[in-house]
Design a protein around this motif. Sequence first.
Motif, short mmCIF file in Angstrom:
data_model
loop_
_atom_site.label_atom_id
_atom_site.label_comp_id
_atom_site.label_asym_id
_atom_site.label_seq_id
_atom_site.Cartn_x
_atom_site.Cartn_y
_atom_site.Cartn_z
N SER A 1 -10.56 -6.76 -6.45
CA SER A 1 -9.37 -7.52 -6.10
C SER A 1 -9.67 -9.00 -6.27
O SER A 1 -10.83 -9.41 -6.37
CB SER A 1 -8.94 -7.22 -4.65
OG SER A 1 -10.00 -7.57 -3.76
N LEU B 1 1.40 -1.06 -5.28
CA LEU B 1 0.72 -1.11 -3.98
C LEU B 1 0.73 -2.52 -3.37
O LEU B 1 0.11 -2.76 -2.33
CB LEU B 1 -0.73 -0.65 -4.13
CG LEU B 1 -0.96 0.86 -4.18
CD1 LEU B 1 -2.40 1.16 -4.53
CD2 LEU B 1 -0.58 1.51 -2.86
N ARG C 1 -0.75 -5.13 -4.40
CA ARG C 1 -2.04 -5.80 -4.47
C ARG C 1 -1.93 -7.12 -5.23
O ARG C 1 -2.68 -8.05 -4.98
CB ARG C 1 -3.06 -4.89 -5.15
CG ARG C 1 -3.36 -3.62 -4.35
CD ARG C 1 -4.20 -3.97 -3.14
NE ARG C 1 -4.37 -2.82 -2.26
CZ ARG C 1 -5.24 -2.79 -1.24
NH1 ARG C 1 -5.99 -3.84 -1.02
NH2 ARG C 1 -5.33 -1.72 -0.47
N ALA D 1 -4.84 7.96 -0.61
CA ALA D 1 -5.05 6.51 -0.60
C ALA D 1 -3.71 5.78 -0.60
O ALA D 1 -3.55 4.74 0.05
CB ALA D 1 -5.89 6.09 -1.80
N TRP D 2 -2.74 6.30 -1.35
CA TRP D 2 -1.40 5.68 -1.40
C TRP D 2 -0.77 5.63 -0.02
O TRP D 2 -0.15 4.63 0.36
CB TRP D 2 -0.54 6.47 -2.38
CG TRP D 2 0.87 5.95 -2.51
CD1 TRP D 2 1.93 6.22 -1.70
CD2 TRP D 2 1.36 5.05 -3.51
NE1 TRP D 2 3.05 5.57 -2.13
CE2 TRP D 2 2.73 4.82 -3.25
CE3 TRP D 2 0.78 4.42 -4.60
CZ2 TRP D 2 3.51 4.01 -4.04
CZ3 TRP D 2 1.57 3.59 -5.40
CH2 TRP D 2 2.91 3.40 -5.11
N ARG E 1 -2.23 5.39 2.72
CA ARG E 1 -2.93 4.38 3.54
C ARG E 1 -2.78 2.97 2.92
O ARG E 1 -3.42 2.03 3.38
CB ARG E 1 -4.41 4.71 3.65
CG ARG E 1 -4.71 6.03 4.33
CD ARG E 1 -6.20 6.14 4.65
NE ARG E 1 -7.01 6.08 3.44
CZ ARG E 1 -7.38 7.13 2.71
NH1 ARG E 1 -6.98 8.35 3.09
NH2 ARG E 1 -8.12 6.99 1.63
N ALA E 2 -1.94 2.89 1.86
CA ALA E 2 -1.74 1.61 1.15
C ALA E 2 -3.04 1.08 0.58
O ALA E 2 -3.28 -0.13 0.55
CB ALA E 2 -1.09 0.58 2.07
N GLN E 3 -3.88 2.00 0.10
CA GLN E 3 -5.16 1.63 -0.50
C GLN E 3 -5.18 2.08 -1.96
O GLN E 3 -4.47 3.00 -2.35
CB GLN E 3 -6.32 2.28 0.25
CG GLN E 3 -6.46 1.83 1.70
CD GLN E 3 -7.56 2.58 2.42
OE1 GLN E 3 -8.08 3.57 1.92
NE2 GLN E 3 -7.92 2.11 3.60
N THR E 4 -6.03 1.43 -2.75
CA THR E 4 -6.19 1.84 -4.14
C THR E 4 -7.18 3.00 -4.22
O THR E 4 -8.07 3.13 -3.38
CB THR E 4 -6.71 0.68 -5.01
OG1 THR E 4 -7.94 0.20 -4.46
CG2 THR E 4 -5.70 -0.44 -5.08
N ALA E 5 -7.00 3.84 -5.22
CA ALA E 5 -7.87 5.00 -5.41
C ALA E 5 -8.52 4.91 -6.79
O ALA E 5 -7.84 5.08 -7.80
CB ALA E 5 -7.08 6.30 -5.28
#
Length: 456
Positions: free
Chosen positions: A203, A247, A249, A386-387, A389-393
Motif C-alpha cells: 500500500s 476496497l 484502498r 478478506a473482502w 473484513r475490508a482487507q486485500t487478499a
Amino acid sequence: MTLHPWLYRRHTAFVVGLLAVALLATVVLYRQALLTPFDGDETGWISSGVYYTDLLLARDFAWEKWQCRACGPWGGLNMPLGKWAIGAPLKLYYAATPGAAPFMRFYDFERSLAQNQAEGRVPPADVLRVARLACAAFGVLCCLLLFCLGFWWVNWATGLLAAVLLLATDGFVQQATRAMTDVHYLSFLLAGCLAAGLLVKRSGRRAHLTTSTLAGLCAGLACAVKVTGIAVGGLIFLALLAYVVALHRISLRAALRHAALFVVVAVVTVYLLNPFFWPNWQQLDAMALLGETRSLLTAVVSGQLGSGQISQSYPQVGNLAHIAEFPQMFLRWRTFMQTQLPIGNWTEPRLLAIHRSLFVNLAAFPFEWVLLLIGAAAAGRRVIAAWRRAQTAPALAPLVFFAVNYLFVLFLVQLNWPRYYLPTAVAGKLLVAYGIVVVFEGLVGLVRRRPVPGSL
C-alpha cells in the motif's frame, strides 16, 4: 538491524526454495533440450533471430530491412525481442567457434522433414542445441517466477508444488526446450503478474507507482515478443487495480493515474524495442511532409485517392506513418491468421478441444482439473473472507492470472495449437498446487481429530 525470527525463517525458506527450483528446472530442461522432437518453426526463429540480431548490432534501422518480407511470418509480423533472445546466443556461438557458418534458411512446410533436411532447411545439431539451451534458460526463469508467485501470494508449499507440477507437464517442457519464442512470452507474463500482484500486497502511493511502472514494463516486454502481451498483461493489471479501488484502498483518480502510467510505460517499451515502428528521422522533411499532407487530404475529400500504396505516392507521410504500425499489427495478425492458417479446422467441437488441451493434454497428472477446482474455490474463499473484513487478499492474483488467460483462450484463440494454451495451463498450476495443499491440510486435520482407541 536484526530480522524477526519469523521473517528470518520465511526469507530462508524463500532462498532455499529458489535454489531448489533453479537446480531442478535446470537439470530437467537442459537434459530434455537434446531430446525434444524437432518443430519446423524452430528453423524460422533461428534464422530470423540471427538476421534481426545482425541488424541490431550493425545499428541498421532501415524500415524495409526490419520488415524482412523474405523472412515470411518470422519477419515484421512478429516482434523482435524473442528473436534477439535466440539470435544473440547464436551470434556468440558463431564468434567463438572457428568455421561455424550462420544458419539462415527457412523451413518449407509443404515438404517432409526428410526433404527439408536434404535441402539444408533444418539447422545443424550444434546450432539447434545452442538455440534450445538459450530458450531453456527462460524455461528455468518461468519456474522461478511461478515459485515466487505461489510463495508470496499463497504459501511456500504452493510455490514449490507449482514449479514441480510445471516441470512434470510435457507440453511445457517440450515448448521450453524448443527454439521458439513462446517461453519468452510466458516469462514476461509471469513477471507482469508478479508485479501487478503488488497492488494487493503493498500500500502507499510510492509502492503503487512502482508497481504500475514494473507491470507496464513487463507487459511491454511481453508485447515485444508477442503482440497479445500488452492486452493480457493490461487486463491482469486493470483487474487488480479495480479490486483495490473497490476496497477503497486508493481513489478512482489515483487509479486512473496508475492506469495511465502503466499504459505509457508499456507502449514506450514496445516502441523502443521495435525499430519497425520508427520513422527515418534523417529523411523527414517538414515542408515536404506538409505539402504531402495537404495533397493527401485534398485527394481524400475529392475521392481521387488512388488504389496504390500511400507510401509510394506520399513518401513523407508513409515514413511518418511507421509510427502507426503498432496498432495496425493487431489487424495484420488477424488478416494473416484468417487467410494463411486453417482457422476453424477443429477435429472435434471447439469448446471440447480447448478444454481437452488445457486440462488433459497440458496436465501434469490425470484428473488434475479436480484439484484446480478445489484450489480455485479455496483461493476464492480467501478472497471473500478478506473482502468481508475490508482487507486485500493476495490469493486474488493467481485467480486473476488464470481467469484472464483462460478467457483469452476461450474467446479469442482460433487455432487448436497447444502452445497457445500454455499461459493458461501454467497459471492453472498455481491453483492445482494450492488445491493439493488444501486437500493435504484437510487430511491432516482429519487424522489429528480422529479419536485414539481407548481414550475418553
